[in-house]
Design an enzyme around this catalytic site. Structure first.
Site, PDB file in Angstrom:
ATOM      1  N   LYS A  45      -7.050   2.084   0.805  1.00 27.01           N
ATOM      2  CA  LYS A  45      -5.658   2.002   1.273  1.00 27.01           C
ATOM      3  C   LYS A  45      -5.363   0.582   1.765  1.00 27.01           C
ATOM      4  CE  LYS A  45      -1.588   2.896   2.845  1.00 27.01           C
ATOM      5  NZ  LYS A  45      -0.494   2.866   1.865  1.00 27.01           N
ATOM      6  N   GLY A  72       4.730   2.799   4.169  1.00 27.68           N
ATOM      7  CA  GLY A  72       4.872   1.652   5.074  1.00 27.68           C
ATOM      8  C   GLY A  72       3.542   1.111   5.570  1.00 27.68           C
ATOM      9  N   CYS A 131       3.982  -4.631  -1.877  1.00 29.63           N
ATOM     10  CA  CYS A 131       4.380  -3.373  -1.212  1.00 29.63           C
ATOM     11  C   CYS A 131       5.890  -3.367  -0.997  1.00 29.63           C
ATOM     12  CB  CYS A 131       3.665  -3.208   0.128  1.00 29.63           C
ATOM     13  SG  CYS A 131       4.199  -1.705   0.968  1.00 29.63           S
ATOM     14  N   ILE A 192       0.786  -2.301 -12.370  1.00 27.58           N
ATOM     15  CA  ILE A 192       1.865  -2.662 -11.472  1.00 27.58           C
ATOM     16  C   ILE A 192       1.804  -1.839 -10.178  1.00 27.58           C
ATOM     17  CG2 ILE A 192       3.470  -3.350 -13.279  1.00 27.58           C
ATOM     18  CD1 ILE A 192       4.814  -0.634 -13.079  1.00 27.58           C
ATOM     19  N   THR A 194       4.511  -0.007  -7.244  1.00 23.63           N
ATOM     20  CA  THR A 194       5.635   0.914  -7.470  1.00 23.63           C
ATOM     21  C   THR A 194       6.948   0.179  -7.722  1.00 23.63           C
ATOM     22  OG1 THR A 194       5.831   1.030  -5.077  1.00 23.63           O
ATOM     23  CG2 THR A 194       4.678   2.835  -6.146  1.00 23.63           C
TER      24      THR A 194
HETATM   25  C1  LIG Z   1       1.536   7.309  -1.494  1.00 23.25           C
HETATM   26  C2  LIG Z   1       1.255   5.956  -2.118  1.00 23.25           C
HETATM   27  C3  LIG Z   1       0.747   4.930  -1.332  1.00 23.25           C
HETATM   28  C4  LIG Z   1       0.466   3.677  -1.897  1.00 23.25           C
HETATM   29  N1  LIG Z   1      -0.082   2.698  -1.117  1.00 23.25           N
HETATM   30  C5  LIG Z   1      -0.438   1.519  -1.688  1.00 23.25           C
HETATM   31  C6  LIG Z   1      -1.107   0.516  -0.917  1.00 23.25           C
HETATM   32  O1  LIG Z   1      -1.413   0.695   0.270  1.00 23.25           O
HETATM   33  N2  LIG Z   1      -1.419  -0.660  -1.542  1.00 23.25           N
HETATM   34  C7  LIG Z   1      -1.116  -0.898  -2.868  1.00 23.25           C
HETATM   35  O2  LIG Z   1      -1.414  -1.979  -3.383  1.00 23.25           O
HETATM   36  N3  LIG Z   1      -0.500   0.051  -3.620  1.00 23.25           N
HETATM   37  C8  LIG Z   1      -0.166   1.232  -3.059  1.00 23.25           C
HETATM   38  N4  LIG Z   1       0.444   2.203  -3.827  1.00 23.25           N
HETATM   39  C9  LIG Z   1       0.750   1.908  -5.252  1.00 23.25           C
HETATM   40  C10 LIG Z   1      -0.341   2.473  -6.185  1.00 23.25           C
HETATM   41  O3  LIG Z   1      -1.593   1.861  -5.945  1.00 23.25           O
HETATM   42  C11 LIG Z   1       0.068   2.241  -7.660  1.00 23.25           C
HETATM   43  O4  LIG Z   1       0.181   0.851  -7.896  1.00 23.25           O
HETATM   44  C12 LIG Z   1       1.386   2.928  -8.010  1.00 23.25           C
HETATM   45  O5  LIG Z   1       1.481   4.195  -7.388  1.00 23.25           O
HETATM   46  C13 LIG Z   1       1.584   3.097  -9.528  1.00 23.25           C
HETATM   47  O6  LIG Z   1       0.565   3.914 -10.076  1.00 23.25           O
HETATM   48  P1  LIG Z   1       0.734   5.519 -10.334  1.00 23.25           P
HETATM   49  O7  LIG Z   1       2.077   5.726 -10.977  1.00 23.25           O
HETATM   50  O8  LIG Z   1      -0.422   5.832 -11.246  1.00 23.25           O
HETATM   51  O9  LIG Z   1       0.622   6.180  -8.977  1.00 23.25           O
HETATM   52  C14 LIG Z   1       0.723   3.452  -3.280  1.00 23.25           C
HETATM   53  C15 LIG Z   1       1.247   4.496  -4.066  1.00 23.25           C
HETATM   54  C16 LIG Z   1       1.491   5.742  -3.505  1.00 23.25           C
HETATM   55  C17 LIG Z   1       2.029   6.846  -4.385  1.00 23.25           C
END
Ligand SMILES: Cc1cc2nc3c(=O)[nH]c(=O)nc-3n(C[C@H](O)[C@H](O)[C@H](O)COP(=O)(O)O)c2cc1C
Length: 250
Positions: A45, A72, A131, A192, A194
């Protein structure tokens, strides 16, 4: 190395499946449910210098094609991650991990990266300049080639481990930022994070998530992720870890 094995900047993984940062906590939470050692690795995380409670609830909303989150950067702070979370993970996971470094200033990125750099279990530093769920820092650093390269260059000064920059899709020209990171010394890229989105509750007519806008992830982002990885792959020489319902190393 077996057929699924991959190498990232000299680090050998048994397979390319890495749990994406933020979707898998600090890893040990999942050990009661299955053998997490089937994973190639885990990206922890996102971690800041100080502990953070994150945003107020509601901070998750399901939507067509995926979900929105506005956690956050909730985390217990880098010292606690190193003294508690990583040792807890080491009891159940026998491989090295990726530390996801977050910050609100260049100094904070450098300090958090330096602390993780000294941890044996950490193979690679993933610098989260993408982020979308914090008011300052985070995505702000990934939104311009200049700020991305400043963070990368300063972190590289203190890091002995490979530095991978995690890029934001919420930009007009992803290749420009990728090239700036490469020129600043990045050993690799992760993309990527989000996409900035919004979900409205039809009953109230108001946004569901407390921050109104939040990070969109899930199956619907895959074509966007693939398009950006394709564009970046054609413009840099460093490795790319693909994220976004895809798990590939190019
Ligand atoms: C609940 C949640 C928390 C996330 N927290 C982080 C984070 O702390 N650091 C980060 O680089 N990406 C974070 N992400 C982004 C994910 O690592 C990833 O890049 C993004 O969700 C796209 O991939 P996915 O569609 O396969 O989930 C988070 C995504 C989700 C859904």
């Amino acid at each position: 190395m077996n057929k699924l094995g991959v190498t990232l900047s000299g680090w050998e993984l048994a397979n390319p499946v890495i749990a994406a940062s933020g979707t898998f906590g600090f890893g040990h939470e999942f050990a009661p449910w299955y053998d997490i050692n089937i994973l190639g690795s885990i990206s922890l995380k996102g971690t800041t210098r100080e502990p953070r409670f994150g945003n107020p609830a509601p901070r998750i909303a399901e939507c067509c094609g995926g979900m929105l989150n506005a956690i956050g950067l909730q985390n217990p702070g880098v010292k606690s991650v190193i003294s508690q979370e990583i040792p807890d993970l080491r009891k159940v996971f026998k491989k090295k991990v990726i530390a996801n470094v977050a910050g609100f200033s260049v100094e904070e990125y450098v300090q958090v990266a330096a602390l993780f750099d000294a941890v044996e279990e950490v193979a690679l530093l993933e610098i989260n300049i993408s982020c979308p769920n914090v008011k300052s820092g985070g995505m702000a650093f990934g939104s311009s080639a200049e700020s991305a390269s400043i963070v990368c260059r300063e972190v590289k000064k203190v890091a002995k481990k490979p530095v991978y920059m995690k890029l934001s899709p919420n930009v007009a020209n992803i290749t420009e930022i990728a090239q700036a990171a490469e020129a600043a010394g990045a050993d690799g890229l992760v993309l990527i994070n989000t996409l900035l989105g919004m979900v409205i509750d039809p009953a109230s007519g108001k946004p569901i998530v407390s921050t109104k806008m939040a990070g969109f992830s899930g199956p619907a982002i895959k074509p966007v992720a693939l398009r950006m990885i394709y564009q970046v792959y054609s413009s840099v020489k460093i490795p790319i870890i693909g994220v976004g319902v895809i798990l590939v190393q190019l």
